[in-house]
Design a protein around this motif. Structure first.
Motif, PDB file in Angstrom:
ATOM      1  N   SER A 458       0.839  -1.210   0.000  1.00 21.29           N
ATOM      2  CA  SER A 458       0.000   0.000   0.000  1.00 21.29           C
ATOM      3  C   SER A 458       0.868   1.251   0.000  1.00 21.29           C
ATOM      4  O   SER A 458       0.584   2.223  -0.731  1.00 21.29           O
ATOM      5  CB  SER A 458      -0.928   0.002   1.226  1.00 21.29           C
ATOM      6  N   VAL A 461       2.374   1.717  -3.446  1.00 19.25           N
ATOM      7  CA  VAL A 461       1.391   2.219  -4.414  1.00 19.25           C
ATOM      8  C   VAL A 461       1.077   3.692  -4.152  1.00 19.25           C
ATOM      9  O   VAL A 461       0.867   4.467  -5.100  1.00 19.25           O
ATOM     10  CB  VAL A 461       0.109   1.357  -4.365  1.00 19.25           C
ATOM     11  N   ASP A 465       1.477   5.284  -8.092  1.00 23.16           N
ATOM     12  CA  ASP A 465       0.264   4.558  -8.440  1.00 23.16           C
ATOM     13  C   ASP A 465       0.368   3.840  -9.780  1.00 23.16           C
ATOM     14  O   ASP A 465      -0.588   3.178 -10.214  1.00 23.16           O
ATOM     15  CB  ASP A 465      -0.954   5.489  -8.418  1.00 23.16           C
ATOM     16  N   LEU A 471       0.894  -3.118  -7.295  1.00 22.92           N
ATOM     17  CA  LEU A 471      -0.565  -3.246  -7.345  1.00 22.92           C
ATOM     18  C   LEU A 471      -0.975  -4.718  -7.421  1.00 22.92           C
ATOM     19  O   LEU A 471      -1.911  -5.163  -6.733  1.00 22.92           O
ATOM     20  CB  LEU A 471      -1.116  -2.494  -8.562  1.00 22.92           C
ATOM     21  N   ALA A 490      -7.374  -3.696  -6.949  1.00 27.48           N
ATOM     22  CA  ALA A 490      -5.911  -3.651  -7.156  1.00 27.48           C
ATOM     23  C   ALA A 490      -5.528  -4.330  -8.457  1.00 27.48           C
ATOM     24  O   ALA A 490      -4.723  -3.813  -9.252  1.00 27.48           O
ATOM     25  CB  ALA A 490      -5.198  -4.296  -5.970  1.00 27.48           C
ATOM     26  N   SER A 493      -6.627  -2.330 -11.553  1.00 28.98           N
ATOM     27  CA  SER A 493      -5.744  -1.182 -11.788  1.00 28.98           C
ATOM     28  C   SER A 493      -4.443  -1.634 -12.445  1.00 28.98           C
ATOM     29  O   SER A 493      -3.942  -1.000 -13.386  1.00 28.98           O
ATOM     30  CB  SER A 493      -5.437  -0.477 -10.463  1.00 28.98           C
ATOM     31  N   SER A 494      -3.898  -2.735 -11.969  1.00 29.00           N
ATOM     32  CA  SER A 494      -2.641  -3.259 -12.538  1.00 29.00           C
ATOM     33  C   SER A 494      -2.867  -3.737 -13.960  1.00 29.00           C
ATOM     34  O   SER A 494      -2.049  -3.475 -14.859  1.00 29.00           O
ATOM     35  CB  SER A 494      -2.113  -4.404 -11.664  1.00 29.00           C
TER      36      SER A 494
END
Length: 510
Positions: A458, A461, A465, A471, A490, A493-494
């Protein structure tokens, strides 16, 4: 004395700074056959046996000479001439311990014999016992009168100086050279040697008057180079470089390529010490051009490239230095460093192991072990890598990179507890290392410490980001805690950032 005229013998032993000769007083005035007849006619004659031993020795028949001298000592153990001849014969046969015994007996039975003390000193020098040899040369000087000629005394002072240098008594060596100069005040070689000894003794300024006077009349580049070394010792770098330029001029006039290269290497080293890397590289390049067979020039050029980040350019000169037979340890370590930076692991490992075989400096040993550890890791030998980094950490427990690599090796061996411990220490030592923190997260995941893994990823990230791997791993930390929605966020997003493993995780697990 042994019967016959006394003259310099045919046995020589090379000392550090001068060639010393065993003093031989043997003569072959009579033929061996005649001397054999005399021994047969008078077997109890010490003089006859010694004379026969002398003749054998002169003829290079050292075993027969030894036997004859032994016969003489059996008849009269106090015969200095018999022991002396036996010492010469044993030395010629290469039995230096036996020669030492015999010359010691000469000095014990006949303490005033200069030649006995001198040859004992030379034998001790051959046996690499410099402190004892120096003491023996000193005793020879004490017994020099009336036996020794002025030339004998000079050779004794040179022998004394050489052994004192080996014993690191440089002030004593300088004094011995000064005594030799009293007999030969114009001998440039002795002036140069005395100057070097004074420099090594930390008294270089005392040598400057003699050396500058010699420099004005000598074409020997070494005089100017030594003056440069003295200036370096005094922190006068500008003067030192000026003197090196003079040395270079003299080497060029003499058309001495090796001398030019040696001087350019010294000039480059001075320039590098001042942070003038480009100038240093130019000097080393010039040295290589002048004398391509100078391993020092090739090595220093390679190291300069290496230190300036031109790793591929460094390989050629370093390989040349190795092929020219340069200092195996130094060159191997430099090559190992270059191959390590280029991730050529097999070559890095071979050179690191070669360097370790000859290294004694603890700092360099640690450097070589670190290279060997990384090479073993990249080659898949994780146990060997772990062993190397354990040794590194024993010497440098506060090295964050060593902690990181030790953790990587432990991770690959499945020892996740040890890996986490190493990674935690690496982060403590270097909190700004993203690499260390990412690996700590991986260690926590492997050790099933999911909440701690979540915390680490966390934070990563938050800082970046777009860190697709963090992620992805954050998703695993959340999924392992049965927090599917958060894990989905997560991974999505990755995946949207193009990280395929995250896309696969979505389709497989959600």
């Amino acid at each position: 004395m042994i019967i016959g005229i006394r003259r310099r013998g045919v046995i020589a032993t090379l000392l550090v700074v001068s060639t010393m000769f065993l003093l031989s007083t043997v003569s072959a005035q009579a033929g061996i056959d005649q001397l054999r007849s005399e021994v047969e006619a008078n077997p109890g004659s010490v003089v006859a046996w010694v004379a026969l031993g002398n003749a054998y020795y002169e003829g290079g028949q050292f075993d027969q000479a030894k036997n004859s001298f032994l016969e003489a000592t059996a008849l009269d153990y106090t015969s200095g001439d018999a022991h002396y001849g036996l010492g010469l014969a044993e030395f010629a046969r290469g039995d230096f311990q036996a020669a030492l015994f015999e010359f010691t007996e000469v000095t014990r039975l006949h303490a005033d014999r200069f030649d006995g003390h001198f040859n004992r000193a030379v034998t001790l020098a051959r046996l690499r016992r410099p402190a004892e040899s120096a003491a023996a040369f000193g005793e020879a000087l004490a017994q020099a009168d009336p036996e020794a000629t002025p030339e004998d005394e000079v050779q004794t002072y040179l022998g004394l100086a050489g052994q004192l240098e080996l014993a690191e008594d440089y002030a004593g060596a300088a004094a011995a050279y000064a005594s030799a100069l009293e007999t030969e005040p114009e001998n440039a070689s002795y002036i140069l040697r005395r100057g070097q000894a004074l420099l090594n003794a930390g008294m270089g300024l005392e040598a400057l008057p003699e050396l500058t006077a010699l420099e004005s009349t000598s074409g020997d580049y070494r005089v100017s180079a030594l003056i440069s070394d003295i200036y370096v010792g005094q922190g006068q770098i500008d003067y030192a470089m000026w003197s090196l330029e003079r040395a270079l001029d003299k080497a060029e006039v003499a058309d001495d390529a090796a001398a030019q290269a040696s001087t350019l290497v010294k000039l480059g080293s001075l320039q590098r010490s001042l942070g003038r890397e480009a100038d240093a590289a130019a000097s080393y390049e010039r040295a290589v051009e002048v004398d391509p067979r100078s391993w020092e020039a090739q090595y220093n050029l390679g190291v300069t490239y290496l230190e300036s980040g031109q790793t591929r350019q460094a390989l050629g000169p370093l390989q040349q230095a190795a092929s020219l037979g340069g200092d195996g340890v130094e060159v191997a370590l430099a090559l190992a460093t270059a191959y390590d930076q280029l991730s050529q692991s097999q070559e890095a490992l071979a050179n690191a192991e070669s360097a370790l075989a000859g290294l004694s400096d603890p700092e360099l040993v640690t450097t070589a072990r670190s290279i060997a550890g990384r090479a073993n890791y990249r080659l898949g030998d994780y146990r060997a890598a772990a062993a190397e980094f354990a040794a590194v950490l024993s010497a440098k427990p506060s090295d964050p990179q060593a902690q990181l690599w030790a953790g990587l090796a432990a991770y690959q061996l499945g020892d996740y507890a040890a890996a986490v411990s190493n990674f935690e220490r690496a982060v403590q030592l270097n909190p700004n290392s993203v690499e260390a923190r990412a690996n700590l997260g991986a260690g926590y995941l492997a050790a099933q410490r999911y909440q701690e893994a979540e915390t680490v990823y966390s934070l990563l990230v938050e800082q970046n980001d777009s860190d697709v791997e963090s992620l992805y791993n954050l998703g695993w930390a959340l999924y392992s805690q049965n927090r599917r929605n958060a894990a989905t966020d997560a991974w999505v997003s990755s995946c949207e950032l193009g990280y395929q493993p995250a896309c696969s995780a979505i389709s497989t697990y959600l």
